[in-house]
Design a protein around this motif. Structure first.
Motif, PDB file in Angstrom:
ATOM      1  N   UNK A 198      -2.573 -18.510  17.461  1.00 18.08           N
ATOM      2  CA  UNK A 198      -2.134 -18.519  18.873  1.00 18.08           C
ATOM      3  C   UNK A 198      -1.108 -19.606  19.173  1.00 18.08           C
ATOM      4  N   UNK A 199      -1.076 -20.657  18.333  1.00 12.54           N
ATOM      5  CA  UNK A 199      -0.161 -21.779  18.590  1.00 12.54           C
ATOM      6  C   UNK A 199       1.236 -21.539  18.047  1.00 12.54           C
ATOM      7  N   UNK A 200       1.427 -20.523  17.211  1.00 16.89           N
ATOM      8  CA  UNK A 200       2.731 -20.341  16.554  1.00 16.89           C
ATOM      9  C   UNK A 200       3.839 -20.124  17.584  1.00 16.89           C
ATOM     10  N   UNK A 201       3.653 -19.209  18.513  1.00 15.86           N
ATOM     11  CA  UNK A 201       4.682 -18.956  19.519  1.00 15.86           C
ATOM     12  C   UNK A 201       4.798 -20.125  20.488  1.00 15.86           C
ATOM     13  N   UNK A 202       3.672 -20.728  20.826  1.00 12.43           N
ATOM     14  CA  UNK A 202       3.682 -21.882  21.733  1.00 12.43           C
ATOM     15  C   UNK A 202       4.522 -23.011  21.143  1.00 12.43           C
ATOM     16  N   UNK A 203       4.355 -23.250  19.833  1.00  9.83           N
ATOM     17  CA  UNK A 203       5.110 -24.325  19.180  1.00  9.83           C
ATOM     18  C   UNK A 203       6.611 -24.070  19.263  1.00  9.83           C
ATOM     19  N   UNK A 204       7.037 -22.824  19.047  1.00 10.49           N
ATOM     20  CA  UNK A 204       8.461 -22.494  19.149  1.00 10.49           C
ATOM     21  C   UNK A 204       8.967 -22.743  20.570  1.00 10.49           C
ATOM     22  N   UNK A 205       8.187 -22.349  21.554  1.00 15.25           N
ATOM     23  CA  UNK A 205       8.607 -22.528  22.941  1.00 15.25           C
ATOM     24  C   UNK A 205       8.669 -24.009  23.308  1.00 15.25           C
ATOM     25  N   UNK A 206       7.696 -24.783  22.880  1.00 18.46           N
ATOM     26  CA  UNK A 206       7.691 -26.213  23.195  1.00 18.46           C
ATOM     27  C   UNK A 206       8.831 -26.942  22.480  1.00 18.46           C
ATOM     28  N   UNK A 207       9.121 -26.545  21.249  1.00 19.15           N
ATOM     29  CA  UNK A 207      10.186 -27.222  20.504  1.00 19.15           C
ATOM     30  C   UNK A 207      11.532 -27.062  21.202  1.00 19.15           C
ATOM     31  N   UNK A 208      11.740 -25.918  21.812  1.00 18.20           N
ATOM     32  CA  UNK A 208      13.011 -25.664  22.501  1.00 18.20           C
ATOM     33  C   UNK A 208      13.220 -26.598  23.679  1.00 18.20           C
ATOM     34  N   UNK A 209      12.152 -27.202  24.188  1.00 21.11           N
ATOM     35  CA  UNK A 209      12.234 -28.079  25.348  1.00 21.11           C
ATOM     36  C   UNK A 209      12.259 -29.560  24.975  1.00 21.11           C
ATOM     37  N   UNK A 210      12.130 -29.884  23.689  1.00 19.94           N
ATOM     38  CA  UNK A 210      12.072 -31.284  23.266  1.00 19.94           C
ATOM     39  C   UNK A 210      13.446 -31.937  23.330  1.00 19.94           C
ATOM     40  N   UNK A 211      13.437 -33.262  23.538  1.00 18.78           N
ATOM     41  CA  UNK A 211      14.690 -34.009  23.561  1.00 18.78           C
ATOM     42  C   UNK A 211      15.379 -33.968  22.203  1.00 18.78           C
ATOM     43  N   UNK A 212      14.591 -34.004  21.130  1.00 12.63           N
ATOM     44  CA  UNK A 212      15.120 -33.907  19.766  1.00 12.63           C
ATOM     45  C   UNK A 212      14.368 -32.800  19.043  1.00 12.63           C
ATOM     46  N   UNK A 213      15.067 -31.959  18.281  1.00 10.86           N
ATOM     47  CA  UNK A 213      14.375 -30.886  17.554  1.00 10.86           C
ATOM     48  C   UNK A 213      13.436 -31.410  16.475  1.00 10.86           C
ATOM     49  N   UNK A 214      13.563 -32.704  16.165  1.00  8.14           N
ATOM     50  CA  UNK A 214      12.722 -33.290  15.123  1.00  8.14           C
ATOM     51  C   UNK A 214      11.435 -33.885  15.684  1.00  8.14           C
ATOM     52  N   UNK A 215      11.334 -33.962  17.006  1.00  2.38           N
ATOM     53  CA  UNK A 215      10.084 -34.419  17.611  1.00  2.38           C
ATOM     54  C   UNK A 215       8.996 -33.371  17.392  1.00  2.38           C
ATOM     55  N   UNK A 216       7.750 -33.808  17.501  1.00  2.00           N
ATOM     56  CA  UNK A 216       6.619 -32.919  17.249  1.00  2.00           C
ATOM     57  C   UNK A 216       6.132 -32.295  18.543  1.00  2.00           C
ATOM     58  N   UNK A 217       6.065 -30.969  18.607  1.00  2.00           N
ATOM     59  CA  UNK A 217       5.532 -30.326  19.819  1.00  2.00           C
ATOM     60  C   UNK A 217       4.095 -30.759  20.083  1.00  2.00           C
ATOM     61  N   UNK A 218       3.728 -30.822  21.339  1.00  2.00           N
ATOM     62  CA  UNK A 218       2.388 -31.273  21.705  1.00  2.00           C
ATOM     63  C   UNK A 218       1.310 -30.386  21.103  1.00  2.00           C
TER      64      UNK A 218
END
Length: 404
Positions: A26-46
């Motif tokens: 269930x977290x796979x799509x959530x992680x993609x969506x959260x990553x798109x909102x991060x200041x840096x693409x290398x930060x870790x999604x919550x």
């Protein structure tokens, strides 16, 4: 010959499978969506941090490390089927359980070869998931498939080592939580024994003279969840002599010790990737019609799915045999089998994923399914940890030697 998993393995498999169903998929799509909102693409999604906390709460943490003092105390044979399960979601599950490369290999090196001060400073925070790490061996200017070719210099200067060289495809180096590099270079470039010229030293990422120059893509992917792959320059970077791992001239042997268990981990995760591809193939085949009947009734689809199942069952048995040999006779005694799985598994899994992509049509190459990313990861493993041809050369020479 007993093919059953022992009680502890079965119990951990059940817990890990439930963790995957309830939390990881269930977290796979959530992680993609959260990553798109991060200041840096290398930060870790919550959501990844949440997965790590849940995995640790459930005791699904550091399963890879056979050292009971620092890890779960599992044998290679016990851990192998768990690695297969995490391979079904290779971007999330290994990281969630603190079983992701390159940290796994680095923790094994530190647990086996580091002194107590080094373990306290670097191994403990890695085990706790507080930092990430990188392993710096491959270089852009030489054929790194032959590790004796590396040209990075590690020169003694009083109580320090001075490191000068350029590395690339250094996994984990883009992650802002990467705190330490294990760097392989030559302390004795003119030494008579070419396998005693290399040493390994610990280089903190914030050391003056260390520059992460750029992220390297893999088939267009940046592999954010593993911390990316970077080109890194060491320009007279200076560290204390106490940062040496093991002894001078021991780097090549340490590298070989590091790669043995890693190949088991990679191959079992690859089998998990193949199982995910087969599942997606079957689901697609029963849900789509073409030329008047479901894809599941097309003969060519039957062949693809049947061949995939046979291949996976063969591969799993070979990898489990290799894990058993490593536990019973050691890496050297399992040398042939380690090379055999490294040759056989990636190429076979690439073919299975390729068929799954074909079955999905345009969707197979899209971001809506994990297949394209699975393909990129599996294809890369025909190069990583030594290209197939190097293992074929070594394995064949050992076979021929029996008849000389």
């Amino acid at each position: 010959m007993d093919f059953a998993f022992d009680a502890r393995t079965e119990e951990l498999r059940a817990r890990l499978l439930a963790f995957m169903d309830e939390h990881v998929y269930p977290a796979e799509q959530v992680a993609h969506e959260q990553r798109a909102l991060l200041a840096s693409p290398w930060d870790t999604p919550q959501v990844v941090e949440d997965l790590k906390a849940e995995a640790r709460r459930q005791g699904l943490w550091n399963l890879f490390l056979p050292d009971a003092e620092h890890g779960a105390g599992l044998t290679n044979l016990q851990y192998a089927p768990l690695a297969e399960i995490t391979g079904r979601s290779p971007q999330l599950a290994p990281t969630a359980t603190n079983c992701a490369a390159p940290d796994t290999g680095n923790m094994e090196v530190l647990a086996q070869f580091a002194d107590e001060a080094q373990k306290k400073q670097w191994l403990q925070p890695l085990l706790a998931g507080e930092i990430r790490s990188a392993f710096a061996m491959t270089e852009p200017d030489v054929a790194s498939s032959d590790a004796t070719n590396i040209t990075t210099h590690i020169e003694r200067d009083g109580d320090d080592y001075v490191i000068t060289g350029r590395k690339w495809y250094i996994s984990g180096a883009m992650n802002p939580d990467c705190g330490i590099f294990i760097v392989m270079g030559k302390t004795d470039p003119d030494g008579e024994d070419i396998r005693r010229q290399q040493s390994m030293v610990l280089v903190p990422r914030d050391t003056p003279g260390v520059t992460v120059d750029r992220a390297m893509q893999v088939f267009g992917y940046e592999d954010h969840y593993h911390g990316g792959h970077a080109e890194v320059t060491f320009d007279h970077a200076r560290v204390p002599v106490s940062n040496l791992i093991g002894e001078e001239g021991g780097g090549f042997a340490i590298a070989q010790a590091r790669l043995g268990p890693g190949r088991i981990h990679h191959c079992m995760r690859l089998i998990g990737m193949a199982e995910r591809a087969i599942e997606l193939m079957c689901r697609r085949a029963v849900s789509r019609d073409a030329f008047g009947k479901p894809l599941a009734q097309q003969g060519v689809i039957h062949n693809w799915i049947a061949d995939a199942r046979v291949t996976v069952e063969q591969l799993r048995l070979l990898v489990l045999k290799t894990a058993w040999l490593m536990d019973t006779v050691g890496n050297r005694g399992a040398h042939t089998e380690i090379q055999a799985i490294k040759i056989a598994t990636p190429r076979a899994v690439v073919d299975i994923i390729d068929r799954a992509i074909q079955l999905h049509g345009a969707g197979g190459v899209s971001q809506d399914f994990p297949l394209a990313e699975l393909y990129a990861g599996a294809r890369t493993l025909m190069i990583a940890d030594g290209p197939d041809e190097v293992h074929q050369r070594s394995l064949a020479r050992r076979e021929i030697k029996k008849y000389l």
